[in-house]
Design a protein around this motif. Sequence first.
Motif, PDB file in Angstrom:
ATOM      1  N   ARG A 528      58.448  54.170  40.329  1.00  0.00           N
ATOM      2  CA  ARG A 528      57.902  54.478  39.004  1.00  0.00           C
ATOM      3  C   ARG A 528      56.953  53.374  38.523  1.00  0.00           C
ATOM      4  O   ARG A 528      55.919  53.655  37.914  1.00  0.00           O
ATOM      5  CB  ARG A 528      59.041  54.665  38.003  1.00  0.00           C
ATOM      6  N   LEU A 529      57.307  52.118  38.795  1.00  0.00           N
ATOM      7  CA  LEU A 529      56.402  51.031  38.428  1.00  0.00           C
ATOM      8  C   LEU A 529      55.057  51.189  39.121  1.00  0.00           C
ATOM      9  O   LEU A 529      53.993  51.015  38.508  1.00  0.00           O
ATOM     10  CB  LEU A 529      57.020  49.683  38.805  1.00  0.00           C
ATOM     11  N   LEU A 530      55.087  51.506  40.398  1.00  0.00           N
ATOM     12  CA  LEU A 530      53.841  51.657  41.147  1.00  0.00           C
ATOM     13  C   LEU A 530      53.044  52.846  40.629  1.00  0.00           C
ATOM     14  O   LEU A 530      51.808  52.793  40.552  1.00  0.00           O
ATOM     15  CB  LEU A 530      54.138  51.821  42.641  1.00  0.00           C
ATOM     16  N   LEU A 531      53.736  53.925  40.258  1.00  0.00           N
ATOM     17  CA  LEU A 531      53.040  55.073  39.673  1.00  0.00           C
ATOM     18  C   LEU A 531      52.337  54.674  38.385  1.00  0.00           C
ATOM     19  O   LEU A 531      51.195  55.077  38.129  1.00  0.00           O
ATOM     20  CB  LEU A 531      54.035  56.200  39.394  1.00  0.00           C
ATOM     21  N   ASN A 532      52.999  53.888  37.562  1.00  0.00           N
ATOM     22  CA  ASN A 532      52.424  53.488  36.283  1.00  0.00           C
ATOM     23  C   ASN A 532      51.309  52.451  36.448  1.00  0.00           C
ATOM     24  O   ASN A 532      50.312  52.477  35.737  1.00  0.00           O
ATOM     25  CB  ASN A 532      53.506  52.928  35.368  1.00  0.00           C
ATOM     26  N   LEU A 533      51.497  51.533  37.393  1.00  0.00           N
ATOM     27  CA  LEU A 533      50.514  50.464  37.590  1.00  0.00           C
ATOM     28  C   LEU A 533      49.304  50.935  38.376  1.00  0.00           C
ATOM     29  O   LEU A 533      48.179  50.484  38.152  1.00  0.00           O
ATOM     30  CB  LEU A 533      51.163  49.292  38.340  1.00  0.00           C
ATOM     31  N   GLY A 534      49.542  51.811  39.341  1.00  0.00           N
ATOM     32  CA  GLY A 534      48.502  52.206  40.270  1.00  0.00           C
ATOM     33  C   GLY A 534      48.557  51.360  41.542  1.00  0.00           C
ATOM     34  O   GLY A 534      48.995  50.211  41.520  1.00  0.00           O
ATOM     35  N   ILE A 535      48.125  51.936  42.643  1.00  0.00           N
ATOM     36  CA  ILE A 535      48.194  51.239  43.928  1.00  0.00           C
ATOM     37  C   ILE A 535      47.226  50.065  43.977  1.00  0.00           C
ATOM     38  O   ILE A 535      47.560  48.980  44.461  1.00  0.00           O
ATOM     39  CB  ILE A 535      47.912  52.215  45.083  1.00  0.00           C
ATOM     40  N   LYS A 536      46.016  50.251  43.449  1.00  0.00           N
ATOM     41  CA  LYS A 536      44.980  49.233  43.578  1.00  0.00           C
ATOM     42  C   LYS A 536      45.390  47.875  42.998  1.00  0.00           C
ATOM     43  O   LYS A 536      45.240  46.846  43.678  1.00  0.00           O
ATOM     44  CB  LYS A 536      43.687  49.721  42.928  1.00  0.00           C
ATOM     45  N   PRO A 537      45.916  47.817  41.773  1.00  0.00           N
ATOM     46  CA  PRO A 537      46.303  46.495  41.243  1.00  0.00           C
ATOM     47  C   PRO A 537      47.393  45.815  42.071  1.00  0.00           C
ATOM     48  O   PRO A 537      47.376  44.587  42.227  1.00  0.00           O
ATOM     49  CB  PRO A 537      46.796  46.817  39.825  1.00  0.00           C
ATOM     50  N   VAL A 538      48.322  46.598  42.600  1.00  0.00           N
ATOM     51  CA  VAL A 538      49.387  46.007  43.407  1.00  0.00           C
ATOM     52  C   VAL A 538      48.828  45.478  44.726  1.00  0.00           C
ATOM     53  O   VAL A 538      49.196  44.388  45.185  1.00  0.00           O
ATOM     54  CB  VAL A 538      50.510  47.034  43.655  1.00  0.00           C
ATOM     55  N   VAL A 539      47.917  46.225  45.349  1.00  0.00           N
ATOM     56  CA  VAL A 539      47.281  45.762  46.583  1.00  0.00           C
ATOM     57  C   VAL A 539      46.501  44.473  46.322  1.00  0.00           C
ATOM     58  O   VAL A 539      46.546  43.524  47.122  1.00  0.00           O
ATOM     59  CB  VAL A 539      46.357  46.856  47.159  1.00  0.00           C
ATOM     60  N   GLU A 540      45.808  44.414  45.203  1.00  0.00           N
ATOM     61  CA  GLU A 540      45.056  43.209  44.864  1.00  0.00           C
ATOM     62  C   GLU A 540      45.985  42.013  44.682  1.00  0.00           C
ATOM     63  O   GLU A 540      45.684  40.893  45.114  1.00  0.00           O
ATOM     64  CB  GLU A 540      44.234  43.453  43.604  1.00  0.00           C
ATOM     65  N   THR A 541      47.137  42.228  44.051  1.00  0.00           N
ATOM     66  CA  THR A 541      48.115  41.149  43.899  1.00  0.00           C
ATOM     67  C   THR A 541      48.628  40.703  45.261  1.00  0.00           C
ATOM     68  O   THR A 541      48.727  39.495  45.542  1.00  0.00           O
ATOM     69  CB  THR A 541      49.300  41.612  43.026  1.00  0.00           C
ATOM     70  N   ALA A 542      48.949  41.679  46.117  1.00  0.00           N
ATOM     71  CA  ALA A 542      49.464  41.344  47.448  1.00  0.00           C
ATOM     72  C   ALA A 542      48.449  40.523  48.235  1.00  0.00           C
ATOM     73  O   ALA A 542      48.820  39.571  48.945  1.00  0.00           O
ATOM     74  CB  ALA A 542      49.811  42.620  48.206  1.00  0.00           C
ATOM     75  N   MET A 543      47.188  40.832  48.106  1.00  0.00           N
ATOM     76  CA  MET A 543      46.153  40.083  48.820  1.00  0.00           C
ATOM     77  C   MET A 543      46.029  38.669  48.257  1.00  0.00           C
ATOM     78  O   MET A 543      45.740  37.730  49.001  1.00  0.00           O
ATOM     79  CB  MET A 543      44.826  40.828  48.749  1.00  0.00           C
ATOM     80  N   ARG A 544      46.284  38.496  46.978  1.00  0.00           N
ATOM     81  CA  ARG A 544      46.315  37.146  46.425  1.00  0.00           C
ATOM     82  C   ARG A 544      47.441  36.337  47.045  1.00  0.00           C
ATOM     83  O   ARG A 544      47.342  35.125  47.212  1.00  0.00           O
ATOM     84  CB  ARG A 544      46.533  37.196  44.901  1.00  0.00           C
ATOM     85  N   PHE A 545      48.522  37.004  47.418  1.00  0.00           N
ATOM     86  CA  PHE A 545      49.679  36.342  48.023  1.00  0.00           C
ATOM     87  C   PHE A 545      49.512  36.134  49.525  1.00  0.00           C
ATOM     88  O   PHE A 545      50.426  35.680  50.192  1.00  0.00           O
ATOM     89  CB  PHE A 545      50.949  37.158  47.766  1.00  0.00           C
ATOM     90  N   GLY A 546      48.357  36.480  50.076  1.00  0.00           N
ATOM     91  CA  GLY A 546      48.077  36.190  51.478  1.00  0.00           C
ATOM     92  C   GLY A 546      48.177  37.363  52.421  1.00  0.00           C
ATOM     93  O   GLY A 546      47.942  37.211  53.625  1.00  0.00           O
TER      94      GLY A 546
END
Length: 788
Positions: A528-546
């Motif tokens: 549900r969090l991912l649905l609300n946030l959207g995939i793109k912002p989470v992918v961008e965060t993950a890329m910041r983490f390496g």
Amino acid sequence: MIIKLVITFFKWLSVLFLIGLISAAIYGYLLLERLSDELPDVNQLKDVHYQTPLQIYSKDNLLIAEFGEKKRNPITIDQAPKELIHAFLAAEDKHFYEHHGVDFVGLFRAALKLATTGKKEQGGSTITMQVTRNFLLSREKTYTRKLKEILLSLKIEETFSKDTILELYLNKIYLGQRSYGVAAAAQTYYGKSLNELTLAESAMIAGLPKAPSAYNPIVNPARAMERRDYVLYRMHKIGYIDQQTYQAALAEANTARVIHRGIELSAPFIAEMARQKILELYGTQAYGSGMKVYTTITRPLQNAATRALRNAVHSYDERHGYRFKLPDAPAQKTDIDKMPIIGDSYPALIKRIDNDKATVQLRGGKNVEVPWNNMKWARKFISRNARGAAPQSIHDLFKIGDAIFVRQLNDKTWALAQIPEAEGAFVAIDTIDGAILALAGGYDFNHNKFNRVTQSNRQPGSGFKPIIYTTALEKGYTAASLINDAPIVLEGSRPGHEWRPENYNRRFSGPTSLRVALRQSKNLISVRLLLNLGIKPVVETAMRFGFQKNQLPNSYTLALGSGQATPLQMARAYAVFANGGFLIEPYLIDRIESGDGKLLYQANPQVACLDCTSESPSFINQAPRIITPQINFLMNSLLRDVVQRGTAVKAKRLGRTDLAGKTGTTNDHRDAWFNGYSTTISATAWVGFDNFNSLGYKETGGAAALPMWMEFMQAALQDKPEIPLTPPEGVAKMYVDAESGMMMSAEIPGGIWEFFDTTQQAHMHTNFEFTPPDEAHFSERHPIETLF
């Protein structure tokens, strides 16, 4: 008349002889001129680079591995004991300090032998000529090469001192068993330094240059002893040793045996990683360069990592039953000696069975006892989820003469073992600068060289959830925000292709705070969090983490960690939470030195520097900050809660409050993870099958991987003080309603204290904004084209 003819004949003969002599002189002069032009420059001996092995060391200066065909440890002449020098002079060139590079008497004697017998005889070659041959000329046996050898020897004697020539010789000469030079030979045959050699051992080594194979004390001990005694005789005859010393040395037995320099720290995965990096930087010439590569690992932590991994995969194996006994029992003890030790599992032969123990014989003949309590786990393996009945005695399992594997436990008792089918990986890094502190890429490198820490891309499962929660906190969610833990159906691009994610326990809790959701690893809330946030912002965060974009699927399954990651990447990502919010780069090589001790490379890693500012000195190589201090504190608070009250609560046994992390379990229990950290160490443990088979029911990250992490951290953090988690400026502690997440008076019972990022007050969500409009229906459907 006859007298006149004779006189005339001798006149012509004299003329012909003179012409021949002149011609020979001219030819000889021209030959010498031509050979002189072809001679290499002897001055190159002033800068000799010996081929010595590439050596890999730990940070605490322990040898991990050597790479290279030639074993050599160059010395200076003053490091060579006088007895050893005398032995070589007696064996090879007793007039070394008297002649000028060439022993013409010896050469004449060798030439006369050739003329009278037609046989070439060794002899006449001085130490200087051997240096010439070994350093400057080929090994071909021709008269031209011999002339070049003589000329070069004379030049060398004019250019270098006797001690320098002898030093070159002692370092270059081949002495068998891949050993070049006297220091390498002393180590190879006797495991000693030069100063530790006895007179007899020095004579044995000095006898080798004539024929290293024929007089090898390992391969041909009888001939080697004859040659050694001859060298001792020559030393006595020349006057280097007296009669008493001579007799004592003759009486000494042959103690030579091949001694491989003891690997002082077993870390083969580390050695291979370092070797590959050096090969990448310097090419294959590094193998003979004598470079010393110092890694970032230390013996205590590396041994702890290896032991923890092996114990974890053995424990997993024992939970699923005993698969086999070794094939037919060996007919003799010597057959056991031929069987390999794999990991920490030793082949053994059962010699005796008592009610409470079995006596087994290990390789080499040592007997040990295996208590019944350490064997009773051996219920028959049926499948990953089924075992046979528990054995009632050792006789139910084995008979005398059976071959088995055993291993020694941490408490020094012996236990029945088998070679694990499941594999593991473990890595620990320094959270401040990324130094790899310990790494074990599998159960046994020699059994399987695949390094799962760096080469195995696996689904991280719930270990990825902190990335989603970080994104949520950055978008205005709070640790008290409520998300409905309820069934959800995600439609695929085609009818009938639906995804119905579930929680691990298949139960639902209704509205649940982010803190509780992460603590209990609620899958539906992550979706549900991912649905609300959207995939793109989470992918961008993950890329910041390496993480790399190609590791992150453009799918809502990303909420459950359906991407890919190596254990090293996971440890790096969690280090961000540990170090205050900085992305550091893992590294293994601390420094590289040349064979003569010159510094070739020194690591200068980026560091997590909480106190650094834009005005800090430029020499501080600061790592990039990727999350704010406030978000970092909140994630630390949440992940510490996972250990204190959540899926990793077993780690509370370590008796510390400064540990944090997250378990991870993937579909069908194919991967079991624990990613966790203290303030200074971020470590990841993984258990699974290389072929992606299921580990079996209930083999979660908390069951299979967490014990590995705990065993390591118990050793790594011993006597290390706890570091409290201090809220930074911009984080406030507020009293909220546990059910609604709304702030309330501290005087009202039933509330809880929660941390909030006050820097985001302006765009902080209320709890009423977190649920979709149709959430009241408890279950809803969402179209999702990117899912399949």
